[in-house]
Design a protein around this motif. Sequence first.
Motif, PDB file in Angstrom:
ATOM      1  N   SER A 232     -31.551  69.458  18.500  1.00  0.00           N
ATOM      2  CA  SER A 232     -30.998  70.480  19.089  1.00  0.00           C
ATOM      3  C   SER A 232     -31.800  71.760  18.667  1.00  0.00           C
ATOM      4  N   SER A 233     -32.499  71.765  17.665  1.00  0.00           N
ATOM      5  CA  SER A 233     -33.331  72.792  16.926  1.00  0.00           C
ATOM      6  C   SER A 233     -34.533  73.039  18.065  1.00  0.00           C
ATOM      7  N   SER A 234     -34.951  74.462  17.749  1.00  0.00           N
ATOM      8  CA  SER A 234     -35.445  74.998  18.802  1.00  0.00           C
ATOM      9  C   SER A 234     -37.050  74.600  18.452  1.00  0.00           C
ATOM     10  N   TYR A 235     -37.147  74.324  16.994  1.00  0.00           N
ATOM     11  CA  TYR A 235     -38.491  73.481  16.739  1.00  0.00           C
ATOM     12  C   TYR A 235     -38.771  72.387  17.476  1.00  0.00           C
ATOM     13  N   ILE A 236     -38.001  71.646  18.051  1.00  0.00           N
ATOM     14  CA  ILE A 236     -38.343  70.646  18.783  1.00  0.00           C
ATOM     15  C   ILE A 236     -38.434  71.180  20.198  1.00  0.00           C
ATOM     16  N   PRO A 237     -39.728  70.897  20.821  1.00  0.00           N
ATOM     17  CA  PRO A 237     -39.909  71.151  22.369  1.00  0.00           C
ATOM     18  C   PRO A 237     -38.952  70.865  23.199  1.00  0.00           C
ATOM     19  N   PRO A 238     -38.339  71.618  24.312  1.00  0.00           N
ATOM     20  CA  PRO A 238     -37.444  70.869  25.303  1.00  0.00           C
ATOM     21  C   PRO A 238     -37.984  69.783  26.025  1.00  0.00           C
ATOM     22  N   MET A 239     -39.283  69.765  26.256  1.00  0.00           N
ATOM     23  CA  MET A 239     -39.833  68.523  26.927  1.00  0.00           C
ATOM     24  C   MET A 239     -39.720  67.372  25.969  1.00  0.00           C
ATOM     25  N   VAL A 240     -39.696  67.361  24.811  1.00  0.00           N
ATOM     26  CA  VAL A 240     -39.486  66.394  24.007  1.00  0.00           C
ATOM     27  C   VAL A 240     -38.087  65.646  23.915  1.00  0.00           C
ATOM     28  N   ARG A 241     -37.249  66.400  24.037  1.00  0.00           N
ATOM     29  CA  ARG A 241     -35.922  65.962  24.144  1.00  0.00           C
ATOM     30  C   ARG A 241     -35.493  65.510  25.709  1.00  0.00           C
ATOM     31  N   VAL A 242     -36.266  66.033  26.565  1.00  0.00           N
ATOM     32  CA  VAL A 242     -35.922  65.703  27.970  1.00  0.00           C
ATOM     33  C   VAL A 242     -36.684  64.173  28.157  1.00  0.00           C
ATOM     34  N   LEU A 243     -38.027  64.174  27.576  1.00  0.00           N
ATOM     35  CA  LEU A 243     -38.505  62.602  27.782  1.00  0.00           C
ATOM     36  C   LEU A 243     -37.867  61.683  27.047  1.00  0.00           C
ATOM     37  N   LEU A 244     -37.367  62.037  25.688  1.00  0.00           N
ATOM     38  CA  LEU A 244     -36.502  61.097  25.094  1.00  0.00           C
ATOM     39  C   LEU A 244     -35.260  60.475  25.722  1.00  0.00           C
ATOM     40  N   ALA A 245     -34.676  61.560  26.366  1.00  0.00           N
ATOM     41  CA  ALA A 245     -33.647  61.094  27.027  1.00  0.00           C
ATOM     42  C   ALA A 245     -33.903  60.342  28.289  1.00  0.00           C
ATOM     43  N   VAL A 246     -34.995  60.777  28.974  1.00  0.00           N
ATOM     44  CA  VAL A 246     -35.296  59.959  30.182  1.00  0.00           C
ATOM     45  C   VAL A 246     -35.962  58.322  29.771  1.00  0.00           C
ATOM     46  N   LEU A 247     -36.237  58.365  28.748  1.00  0.00           N
ATOM     47  CA  LEU A 247     -36.968  57.037  28.015  1.00  0.00           C
ATOM     48  C   LEU A 247     -35.583  56.090  27.909  1.00  0.00           C
ATOM     49  N   ILE A 248     -34.556  56.694  26.874  1.00  0.00           N
ATOM     50  CA  ILE A 248     -33.415  55.972  26.616  1.00  0.00           C
ATOM     51  C   ILE A 248     -32.604  55.766  27.729  1.00  0.00           C
ATOM     52  N   SER A 249     -32.638  56.783  28.978  1.00  0.00           N
ATOM     53  CA  SER A 249     -31.893  56.305  30.195  1.00  0.00           C
ATOM     54  C   SER A 249     -32.301  55.156  31.036  1.00  0.00           C
ATOM     55  N   ALA A 250     -33.833  55.219  30.810  1.00  0.00           N
ATOM     56  CA  ALA A 250     -34.671  54.205  31.779  1.00  0.00           C
ATOM     57  C   ALA A 250     -34.206  52.680  31.018  1.00  0.00           C
ATOM     58  N   LEU A 251     -34.377  52.751  29.855  1.00  0.00           N
ATOM     59  CA  LEU A 251     -34.078  51.426  28.962  1.00  0.00           C
ATOM     60  C   LEU A 251     -32.620  51.192  29.302  1.00  0.00           C
ATOM     61  N   LEU A 252     -31.769  51.956  29.144  1.00  0.00           N
ATOM     62  CA  LEU A 252     -30.338  51.784  29.377  1.00  0.00           C
ATOM     63  C   LEU A 252     -29.686  51.498  30.532  1.00  0.00           C
ATOM     64  N   SER A 253     -30.342  51.891  31.747  1.00  0.00           N
ATOM     65  CA  SER A 253     -29.872  51.573  33.027  1.00  0.00           C
ATOM     66  C   SER A 253     -29.561  50.108  33.507  1.00  0.00           C
ATOM     67  N   PRO A 254     -30.548  49.275  33.252  1.00  0.00           N
ATOM     68  CA  PRO A 254     -30.392  47.949  33.686  1.00  0.00           C
ATOM     69  C   PRO A 254     -29.163  47.280  32.991  1.00  0.00           C
ATOM     70  N   MET A 255     -28.518  47.621  31.843  1.00  0.00           N
ATOM     71  CA  MET A 255     -27.538  47.125  31.143  1.00  0.00           C
ATOM     72  C   MET A 255     -26.146  47.886  31.257  1.00  0.00           C
ATOM     73  N   LEU A 256     -26.170  48.880  32.194  1.00  0.00           N
ATOM     74  CA  LEU A 256     -24.862  49.488  32.450  1.00  0.00           C
ATOM     75  C   LEU A 256     -24.129  48.742  33.256  1.00  0.00           C
ATOM     76  N   PRO A 257     -22.510  48.974  32.911  1.00  0.00           N
ATOM     77  CA  PRO A 257     -21.717  48.240  33.897  1.00  0.00           C
ATOM     78  C   PRO A 257     -21.740  49.055  35.544  1.00  0.00           C
ATOM     79  N   PRO A 258     -21.105  48.547  36.337  1.00  0.00           N
ATOM     80  CA  PRO A 258     -21.142  49.197  37.728  1.00  0.00           C
ATOM     81  C   PRO A 258     -20.897  50.731  37.883  1.00  0.00           C
ATOM     82  N   VAL A 259     -21.850  51.382  38.295  1.00  0.00           N
ATOM     83  CA  VAL A 259     -21.474  52.780  38.227  1.00  0.00           C
ATOM     84  C   VAL A 259     -20.949  53.025  39.579  1.00  0.00           C
ATOM     85  N   PRO A 260     -20.153  54.104  39.936  1.00  0.00           N
ATOM     86  CA  PRO A 260     -19.488  54.466  41.066  1.00  0.00           C
ATOM     87  C   PRO A 260     -20.194  55.025  42.114  1.00  0.00           C
ATOM     88  N   ALA A 261     -20.016  54.595  43.124  1.00  0.00           N
ATOM     89  CA  ALA A 261     -20.879  54.746  44.538  1.00  0.00           C
ATOM     90  C   ALA A 261     -20.705  56.254  44.795  1.00  0.00           C
TER      91      ALA A 261
END
Length: 260
Positions: free
Chosen positions: A34-63
């Motif tokens: 959360s530090s301002s020394y970490i660029p927001p783009m790095v946080r967003v890309l890290l969250a996108v990467l984790i979400s992409a790796l995690l999405s196939p293993m998730l339980p059913p998501v409400p429609a």
Amino acid sequence: MLSLTSVQISAFIGTFWWPFCRIMGAFIVMPFLSSSYIPPMVRVLLAVLISALLSPMLPPVPAVDAISIGALFLAIEQLLIGFMLALFTYILIHVMTLFGAMMSMQMGLAMAIMNDPANGSSNPILSQWFLLYGTLLFLALDGHLVAIGIIVDSFRLWPIGTGIFDLPLMGLVGRFAWLFASAFMLAIPAILAMLMVNLTFGVLSRAAPSLNVFALGFPMSMLMGLLCVFFSFSGLPSRYSDLCLEALSAMYQFIGGSHE
């Protein structure tokens, strides 16, 4: 020719979007990330990467229709869940800030203020020093990896769409009392040592009123405080590792995980 319906597109977006919202909500307040020394783009890309790796293993998501009001509320709900999970680690790190502030007040260094451009605040120098030390200890103990692992487990323990009001919110509120108690526990040896110094100079001022106790006592109090800071570092890593374990265990139990 490949054709997709709006329901399939909404389901595909939802499978990736809801985890991203929860993870991004955690990264907004998680120490170091959360530090301002970490660029927001790095946080967003890290969250996108984790979400992409995690999405196939998730339980059913409400429609939920991706462009409906319900989808907006669900996204805000996931942001809040991630925010509350990361708040446990945020409180843990700021135990060291409060610890440094307590020691600064006792040794007369509370007036030595340093601006923190990363957090946009002004804290005593000792608070900044202990905050940096606590952050490095947290990273050395792989606390950030454990915290991300708990956030990943939260999708299994607290699936998307379960709700936010069933969480033990009072347990989260109680962590703020734990913040003050933990900081006081770390600072109490130094506080007692400084109290003895002040009592000694109080007795000296009564015994020899003509002696300028203030001119002698202030430097001695500061030297004694610096000595207490030096000795505090000997047992601080083991005590702080116990606090890290306690905070991460509380973070895991907050989403329904077992104590083990």
